[in-house]
Design a protein around this motif. Sequence first.
Motif, mmCIF file in Angstrom:
data_model
loop_
_atom_site.group_PDB
_atom_site.id
_atom_site.type_symbol
_atom_site.label_atom_id
_atom_site.label_comp_id
_atom_site.label_asym_id
_atom_site.label_seq_id
_atom_site.Cartn_x
_atom_site.Cartn_y
_atom_site.Cartn_z
ATOM 1 N N LYS A 85 4.312 15.991 -55.201
ATOM 2 C CA LYS A 85 4.179 17.276 -55.907
ATOM 3 C C LYS A 85 3.233 18.194 -55.131
ATOM 4 C CE LYS A 85 2.677 19.278 -60.238
ATOM 5 N NZ LYS A 85 1.533 19.965 -59.638
ATOM 6 N N GLU A 86 2.150 17.575 -54.673
ATOM 7 C CA GLU A 86 1.173 18.377 -53.916
ATOM 8 C C GLU A 86 1.808 18.924 -52.637
ATOM 9 O OE1 GLU A 86 -3.023 16.189 -55.241
ATOM 10 O OE2 GLU A 86 -2.342 16.093 -53.149
ATOM 11 N N ILE A 87 2.557 18.037 -51.972
ATOM 12 C CA ILE A 87 3.211 18.468 -50.721
ATOM 13 C C ILE A 87 4.198 19.598 -51.014
ATOM 14 C CG2 ILE A 87 4.814 17.738 -48.903
ATOM 15 C CD1 ILE A 87 3.432 15.010 -48.953
ATOM 16 N N ARG A 88 4.949 19.433 -52.091
ATOM 17 C CA ARG A 88 5.911 20.455 -52.482
ATOM 18 C C ARG A 88 5.226 21.801 -52.683
ATOM 19 N NH1 ARG A 88 8.698 17.239 -56.074
ATOM 20 N NH2 ARG A 88 7.421 17.942 -57.801
ATOM 21 N N ASP A 89 4.085 21.740 -53.352
ATOM 22 C CA ASP A 89 3.349 22.984 -53.607
ATOM 23 C C ASP A 89 2.959 23.671 -52.293
ATOM 24 O OD1 ASP A 89 3.565 22.610 -56.258
ATOM 25 O OD2 ASP A 89 1.542 21.800 -56.565
ATOM 26 N N VAL A 90 2.479 22.857 -51.358
ATOM 27 C CA VAL A 90 2.052 23.452 -50.071
ATOM 28 C C VAL A 90 3.251 24.047 -49.345
ATOM 29 C CG1 VAL A 90 0.843 23.041 -47.914
ATOM 30 C CG2 VAL A 90 0.221 21.741 -49.903
ATOM 31 N N LEU A 91 4.385 23.310 -49.357
ATOM 32 C CA LEU A 91 5.584 23.811 -48.659
ATOM 33 C C LEU A 91 6.049 25.112 -49.283
ATOM 34 C CD1 LEU A 91 7.537 20.506 -48.009
ATOM 35 C CD2 LEU A 91 6.552 22.034 -46.293
ATOM 36 N N ARG A 92 5.967 25.182 -50.593
ATOM 37 C CA ARG A 92 6.333 26.429 -51.284
ATOM 38 C C ARG A 92 5.424 27.565 -50.830
ATOM 39 N NH1 ARG A 92 7.092 24.018 -56.691
ATOM 40 N NH2 ARG A 92 9.323 23.677 -56.961
ATOM 41 N N GLN A 93 4.158 27.204 -50.751
ATOM 42 C CA GLN A 93 3.193 28.244 -50.346
ATOM 43 C C GLN A 93 3.492 28.740 -48.929
ATOM 44 O OE1 GLN A 93 -0.854 26.945 -50.706
ATOM 45 N NE2 GLN A 93 -1.484 28.866 -51.634
ATOM 46 N N ILE A 94 3.881 27.794 -48.062
ATOM 47 C CA ILE A 94 4.226 28.187 -46.672
ATOM 48 C C ILE A 94 5.364 29.199 -46.710
ATOM 49 C CG2 ILE A 94 5.288 27.364 -44.531
ATOM 50 C CD1 ILE A 94 3.652 24.776 -44.897
ATOM 51 N N CYS A 95 6.381 28.910 -47.558
ATOM 52 C CA CYS A 95 7.520 29.816 -47.644
ATOM 53 C C CYS A 95 7.104 31.186 -48.158
ATOM 54 C CB CYS A 95 8.587 29.232 -48.578
ATOM 55 S SG CYS A 95 9.379 27.797 -47.854
ATOM 56 N N SER A 96 6.099 31.201 -49.016
ATOM 57 C CA SER A 96 5.728 32.491 -49.616
ATOM 58 C C SER A 96 4.818 33.316 -48.713
ATOM 59 C CB SER A 96 5.034 32.259 -50.966
ATOM 60 O OG SER A 96 3.835 31.548 -50.744
ATOM 61 N N THR A 97 4.334 32.712 -47.639
ATOM 62 C CA THR A 97 3.427 33.487 -46.769
ATOM 63 C C THR A 97 4.141 34.624 -46.057
ATOM 64 O OG1 THR A 97 3.850 31.871 -45.050
ATOM 65 C CG2 THR A 97 1.807 31.627 -46.268
ATOM 66 N N VAL A 98 5.472 34.530 -45.985
ATOM 67 C CA VAL A 98 6.240 35.566 -45.276
ATOM 68 C C VAL A 98 5.937 36.939 -45.852
ATOM 69 C CG1 VAL A 98 8.531 36.197 -44.490
ATOM 70 C CG2 VAL A 98 8.006 33.833 -44.987
ATOM 71 N N SER A 99 5.602 36.964 -47.130
ATOM 72 C CA SER A 99 5.404 38.247 -47.788
ATOM 73 C C SER A 99 4.225 39.018 -47.235
ATOM 74 C CB SER A 99 5.229 38.030 -49.294
ATOM 75 O OG SER A 99 4.145 37.144 -49.484
ATOM 76 N N PHE A 100 3.229 38.344 -46.708
ATOM 77 C CA PHE A 100 2.070 39.113 -46.217
ATOM 78 C C PHE A 100 1.798 38.951 -44.718
ATOM 79 C CE2 PHE A 100 -0.799 35.597 -45.691
ATOM 80 C CZ PHE A 100 -0.364 34.658 -46.603
ATOM 81 N N LEU A 101 2.413 37.940 -44.089
ATOM 82 C CA LEU A 101 2.173 37.793 -42.640
ATOM 83 C C LEU A 101 2.837 38.941 -41.880
ATOM 84 C CD1 LEU A 101 2.630 33.972 -42.033
ATOM 85 C CD2 LEU A 101 0.532 35.274 -41.900
#
Lengths: 204, 728
Positions: A127-143
């Motif tokens: 679950k923790e890993i999933r959360d981090v992977l999701r967060q990686i995907c969401s970084t596109v919005s501000f990078l």
Amino acid sequence: MATKQQSQNAITLKGSAKLVMDYLNFGINSILFQRGIYPPESFKTEEHFGLSILVSTDTKIQQFLQPVLNQMKDWLLEQKIQKMSMVISNVNTKEVMERWDFKLQYEGSGDSNPDSVGNKELSIIQKEIRDVLRQICSTVSFLPLLDCPCAFDLQIYTKPDVDVPQEWSETAPSYIANSQELQLRSFSTSLHRMDTVVSYKADF
Amino acid sequence: MNKSKDNDQTFVIKILDDLRSNNRSKPLRMHYDTSMISSNDSLLLSNKRRRSCSPDLQESMLTPVTSPWESRRIKQELVNARAEIASLQERNKTLFNLKKESDILFEKEKSALEHNINKSKLMIDQLDNRLKEIRYEKSNLKEENDSLMKKLESLVEENKRWTSNLEKENKELEDKLTSVTSELTKYQNESVSRNCTDYELNELKKTLRSNEKYIEELTSNLRKKQIEINTLENDQVKMNTANQRIKCLENELASLQENAMVVNAQREKLKRFNSMENELVSLREEVAIYRNDVKQTEVLENKVATLESKLNKHELIEKEAMQLRSNLAVSEDRLKAWIDVCREVCENVTESQCYPEYLRYYVDNLKKKDLFLVNEKGELQTNIARLELKLKQMEVELLKAKEQIVIGTNNNNKNELIIKRLKKQIYIITWERNDLRELLDSFQKEVTVIGNINGEDTKMEVLEKAINGYKSRMNQIETDPSMYVPTDNNKRWIEEKNVLLKEKEELINKCKQLEEKCSDLNDQIDHRALKGDFNLKETKVLHYKMNPASEGFNHYQNELAKAKQEIEKLKERIKAMNEGISMNLTQVVDNRVETNASQEVEGLKEKLKSQEIQNQRLREVFKKSSQEFRESVYTLLGFKVDGLQNNMYRLTSQFAFHEEDNLMFQLNEGSMHLLETPFSKTIEEMIALHLGQQRSIPVLLSSLTIDLFSKQSMIMTADSTRLESAIN
């Protein structure tokens, strides 16, 4: 009974290392896709950790990632790795555009005993890993947008007493001038703790 | 007649003029003309005579006849006159005939002269034409000559430059060659011990061969150029001959125009020739005399110069002699003075004993005494210094004692003050004691008198109040420093406590600061870790060699290089198209690009430079080391070894009397051979012994060294003994 219970729910060192490597593999792949370093046609979706993750079908990338991750796994078991950086740089100017730091901390007994066992349930770790992977995907919005031909490299920060294979060589660390950092969520397998940080060139 | 005569004369003048202009056969015609003039003159005279006759006749006809005698006489006269007339007429006729004949002759002559004139005119015209042609030719030739000369000059300059360049190059190459050959020989000698030098030697040989080839090429070029120069020189010679021809023609022309004048002048000069020859002979004799004189004067001048130089030398010698004489006089005076001094100083000495040795002995004695005295003086001075030091120490001790006295008096005063305070306190305490005793007495009285509880309570209260009062008083005394009697121990303790308290406060402050710093630094470390910083000592940064980034960079570099090449090609193509080349365009462009591969050329040039620098350094190092080697050989073995050409070696001993005293050896098929020199002839015995019998060059050399050394040291000792004897 109690020991059995523990062994069922717990995770071994090898398993922990495998989990970490899986995380890195999917993390790197999704970064490659999300940051548009390789064309989106060369990616296919796969189901991992309860997430559909885009994995590159480019044989060159696979040929690069597989040996690197295998070697890393070995070093991880020997507790030689401090962190791994995925450096995205401009091909034309060699300028570093972005750096993803995956910092490792060794938890548990502190020695590299292969029989050491963690005490965290697999589902929680996933679950923790999933959360981090999701967060990686969401970084596109501000990078910032990478509007130049880019390539990536994996730099592994190890302890100085590590044996270096022939295919490997020492390199200079990459720094970003005027960088801004963002710490993503971290996960722990109760044997390894992984912090993920992305540094990128700040636009002024 | 007169008119014809006039005409004749002008005609003659004309002819004369023409002839003068023609300048040919002048003297002949002049002669003829003068004869013509003379004949005409005679004609003139005859005509005059005739005229003078005719008026006489008319007068005789007019006079009247008076007598027969007279008439007879007159008749006779008339007959005579008639006869005379007839003779005159005959004469006239003959004269007329003569005149006619002369006229015919004259005509003939005239026609012949006219013919001559025409001929000469034609000749003149022809000559004019020829002159014009020659002039035209001359101008043409001059122009040609100028142009050819310019060409020739430019060619000669070019050739000169070429030749100078070639010669320079040739020289440089020859120098290089010589240096390289010398190096080669040296290297060959060392080749056994040095394999690396061998390799370089091969390289040098290669370069040498290439250089030789280059030299050959250059020499062939030079030859070609020289051939060209020769052809050019031939051309120049031809030009010169042509010029000379033109000049000859011009000169001929001038001579043609001036020849007659010159002939005249020459004749006059010829008349004077004999006298001039005589003069010449006399002048020559004079010149010979003068030359003799000049030679004699030169000889005399030389003699004078030598004599003057001798005179100067003699003058110098004279001056020196004068100076020496004066010096001698001065030194004699000094000697006398010294002897006097000696006598004065050493009283018991006769004049014969007055030698400098005695004086020296005396002076030495004096010096010894002086030294002894100086030593004594030094000892005394050290004693004085020691005493002074002691005095100073005593003074310091005195000062310390005084200070102690002052401190003691101060302490006394303090103690007195303390005693006073203690007395006061004792007084107070005794007073209190008395008071308390009184109180106790009163209490005892009251107890005895009253003896109930209530009274006791009140008493207790009173007593408590008193105790409180005492406590407050105690506090007062404690807080009031004037009431407090300080003791040394207490003071120290309090001071120490204060110091420690201060230290504690400081340490606490420091601790706080450090904690703040620590937290700051921790923050910074965190920040840096976020930025990607890490401990360099404890980490290694590794990456897979075949990573996509490096591949990408390489790919990009390759593409860039390709693009650059293509750009160059296209540029060349545009150039070629601008130049109008349409056939085989791509081939031409490829060729040009290949030839313009300047990067490669630059790289090779740099390599060449570095190689040359390396060569130079090697040369320098070799020179230095060889120099050192030679010097060490010279100092160790006593022979200067010079390597000459053809494996010849020249050995010069350290102890040789002249530089020419040297031995020559030649290395031939691994063995040394002694060559004959003027010096070797002088040591034939030694050579026969050491080379002939013992067959060892080193033994010969060492014995030679010993021989020369002993000879030289002999000379040295001989010199020294001579000097010593001279001194004695």
